[in-house]
Design a protein around this motif. Structure first.
Motif, PDB file in Angstrom:
ATOM      1  N   MET A   1       6.489  -3.837  -7.298  1.00 17.31           N
ATOM      2  CA  MET A   1       5.134  -4.359  -7.116  1.00 17.31           C
ATOM      3  C   MET A   1       5.135  -5.672  -6.329  1.00 17.31           C
ATOM      4  SD  MET A   1       3.481  -3.375 -10.790  1.00 17.31           S
ATOM      5  CE  MET A   1       1.846  -3.912 -10.367  1.00 17.31           C
TER       6      MET A   1
ATOM      7  N   CYS B   1       7.840  -4.692  -2.869  1.00  9.64           N
ATOM      8  CA  CYS B   1       7.760  -3.351  -2.271  1.00  9.64           C
ATOM      9  C   CYS B   1       9.150  -2.762  -2.015  1.00  9.64           C
ATOM     10  CB  CYS B   1       6.930  -3.374  -0.992  1.00  9.64           C
ATOM     11  SG  CYS B   1       5.210  -3.850  -1.274  1.00  9.64           S
TER      12      CYS B   1
ATOM     13  N   HIS C   1       4.127   3.342  -1.913  1.00  7.36           N
ATOM     14  CA  HIS C   1       3.104   3.630  -2.929  1.00  7.36           C
ATOM     15  C   HIS C   1       3.720   3.439  -4.312  1.00  7.36           C
ATOM     16  CE1 HIS C   1       1.652   5.850   0.586  1.00  7.36           C
ATOM     17  NE2 HIS C   1       0.455   5.539   0.135  1.00  7.36           N
ATOM     18  N   ILE C   2       2.866   3.093  -5.275  1.00  5.02           N
ATOM     19  CA  ILE C   2       3.351   2.838  -6.631  1.00  5.02           C
ATOM     20  C   ILE C   2       2.538   3.643  -7.647  1.00  5.02           C
ATOM     21  CG2 ILE C   2       3.595   1.072  -8.417  1.00  5.02           C
ATOM     22  CD1 ILE C   2       4.067  -0.953  -6.238  1.00  5.02           C
TER      23      ILE C   2
ATOM     24  N   CYS D   1       1.613  -0.282  -1.799  1.00  2.99           N
ATOM     25  CA  CYS D   1       2.371  -1.501  -2.016  1.00  2.99           C
ATOM     26  C   CYS D   1       2.118  -2.433  -0.837  1.00  2.99           C
ATOM     27  CB  CYS D   1       3.849  -1.167  -2.150  1.00  2.99           C
ATOM     28  SG  CYS D   1       4.832  -2.596  -2.606  1.00  2.99           S
TER      29      CYS D   1
END
Length: 132
Positions: free
Chosen positions: A17, A20, A29-30, A131
């Motif tokens: 987070m 990245c 993407h998270i 992210c």
């Protein structure tokens, strides 16, 4: 609050987070809290009291269910697997026949911090937090 009490999971989430990256791999993407641990679970350990009890992140869960294909890494690449539409596909080499392969819903899978690498054309279908 990982079920096994291992700080690696919240640590890799923080790094993903904040920077990245998952270990040294770039993250775009998270998905978080797609299977948070309930406080009444026997293995609940409050590693980070300020974080509080987490709720299911439905956007993350729905996004994971839409990934058509990916290659997964856990524990920084110590465990690898295939992923498709919310299911983890593994080969367990100590078995033969029907026990050799296993398909597990990501919500029931034991490994708790992961990276899923998807082909570039699949990224348009993924509705996960970006992210930045």
């Amino acid at each position: 609050h990982p079920t096994d009490g291992d700080k690696e999971h919240p640590h890799t989430t923080y790094l993903a987070m904040r920077f990245c990256k998952y270990h040294d791999i770039p993250v775009h993407h998270i998905a978080i809290d797609y299977k948070p641990l309930a406080k009444d679970h026997e293995n609940f350990q409050e590693l980070f009291p300020k974080a509080g009890v987490r709720k299911v992140n439905k956007v993350s869960l729905e996004g994971l269910m839409k990934i058509p294909f990916g290659i997964g890494l856990s524990r920084g690449g110590n465990h690898t697997w295939l992923f498709s539409k919310g299911k983890v596909y593994e080969a367990h080499w100590e078995y033969a026949g029907i026990k050799l392969y296993e398909a597990t819903d990501i919500r029931n899978w034991a490994w708790q911090s992961n990276l899923i690498i998807v082909p570039p054309d699949a990224q348009a279908h993924i509705k996960l937090a970006e992210c930045k």
